[in-house]
Design a protein around this motif. Structure first.
Motif, PDB file in Angstrom:
ATOM      1  N   PRO A 112     -51.575 -30.366 -52.396  1.00  9.87           N
ATOM      2  CA  PRO A 112     -52.714 -29.796 -53.125  1.00  9.87           C
ATOM      3  C   PRO A 112     -53.887 -30.775 -53.089  1.00  9.87           C
ATOM      4  N   SER A 124     -50.220 -26.944 -62.349  1.00 12.58           N
ATOM      5  CA  SER A 124     -49.578 -25.640 -62.560  1.00 12.58           C
ATOM      6  C   SER A 124     -50.572 -24.510 -62.824  1.00 12.58           C
ATOM      7  N   ALA A 125     -51.853 -24.747 -62.539  1.00 13.11           N
ATOM      8  CA  ALA A 125     -52.902 -23.715 -62.679  1.00 13.11           C
ATOM      9  C   ALA A 125     -53.006 -23.180 -64.105  1.00 13.11           C
ATOM     10  N   PRO A 163     -58.125 -17.000 -53.987  1.00  9.12           N
ATOM     11  CA  PRO A 163     -57.253 -17.521 -55.050  1.00  9.12           C
ATOM     12  C   PRO A 163     -56.150 -16.523 -55.392  1.00  9.12           C
ATOM     13  N   ARG A 164     -54.973 -17.058 -55.675  1.00  9.13           N
ATOM     14  CA  ARG A 164     -53.888 -16.203 -56.168  1.00  9.13           C
ATOM     15  C   ARG A 164     -54.248 -15.728 -57.569  1.00  9.13           C
ATOM     16  N   ASP A 221     -52.804 -16.076 -60.477  1.00  8.98           N
ATOM     17  CA  ASP A 221     -52.709 -17.056 -61.572  1.00  8.98           C
ATOM     18  C   ASP A 221     -53.897 -18.011 -61.562  1.00  8.98           C
ATOM     19  N   GLU A 222     -54.357 -18.406 -60.385  1.00  8.37           N
ATOM     20  CA  GLU A 222     -55.540 -19.258 -60.301  1.00  8.37           C
ATOM     21  C   GLU A 222     -56.776 -18.500 -60.783  1.00  8.37           C
ATOM     22  N   ARG A 279     -62.850 -22.824 -57.729  1.00 10.57           N
ATOM     23  CA  ARG A 279     -61.466 -23.030 -57.297  1.00 10.57           C
ATOM     24  C   ARG A 279     -60.842 -24.097 -58.174  1.00 10.57           C
ATOM     25  N   CYS A 333     -55.890 -27.922 -57.735  1.00  9.65           N
ATOM     26  CA  CYS A 333     -54.426 -27.955 -57.710  1.00  9.65           C
ATOM     27  C   CYS A 333     -53.844 -26.795 -56.905  1.00  9.65           C
ATOM     28  N   GLN A 334     -54.639 -25.774 -56.658  1.00 14.86           N
ATOM     29  CA  GLN A 334     -54.169 -24.599 -55.936  1.00 14.86           C
ATOM     30  C   GLN A 334     -54.720 -24.501 -54.510  1.00 14.86           C
TER      31      GLN A 334
END
Length: 106
Positions: free
Chosen positions: A23, A43-44, A64-65, A67-68, A84, A87-88
Motif C-alpha cells: 500500500p 484498514s480504510a 476505489p472499492r 469500503d474506501e 484516495r 492505505c488502499q
C-alpha cells in the motif's frame, strides 16, 4: 522501486520511493510524509491517510472499492472526486510519477 511525489500540508513537494505490491501508505509513513497519520493501520476506517490524486501520468488508478469510497464520504475532510486513501492504493509500476496532495484540515 516506484517514484511518487507527495505535496505535504505545508506545500513542500517530496519525491519518495515506494515498493511495488505494498500500500502507498507504507512508503509515505516510512518517508515521514507530514499529514499521513494512518491511525487505523491501513484498514480504510479513519481517513487519516487521505490524499488527492493530482497527476497520474500512466493513466487513471483503479476505482476505489466500496469500503474506501464509504470512508472517504463519511470520515474524510473535504472529499473530492480525486480523493484516495493511501492505505488502499497499491503500488505498481503504473503509479510511477503520480503526484498526491495530502488532504488538509483534519
Amino acid at each position: 522501486m516506484v517514484k511518487v511525489t507527495f505535496i505535504e500540508e505545508s506545500g513542500k513537494r517530496r519525491e519518495i520511493d515506494a515498493r511495488p505490491g505494498d500500500p502507498l501508505m507504507y512508503a509515505a509513513k516510512d518517508a515521514g510524509i507530514d499529514g499521513i497519520i494512518a491511525e487505523c493501520g491501513g484498514s480504510a476506517m479513519c481517513a487519516t491517510c487521505h490524499c488527492y490524486l493530482l497527476e497520474a501520468p500512466n493513466g487513471p488508478l483503479p476505482e476505489p472499492r466500496i469500503d474506501e469510497a464509504d470512508t472517504i464520504e463519511f470520515n474524510a475532510h473535504a472529499p473530492q472526486p480525486t480523493s484516495r486513501l493511501t492505505c488502499q492504493v497499491m503500488v505498481s509500476e503504473a503509479l510511477e510519477g503520480a503526484v498526491f496532495q495530502v488532504a488538509t484540515g483534519r
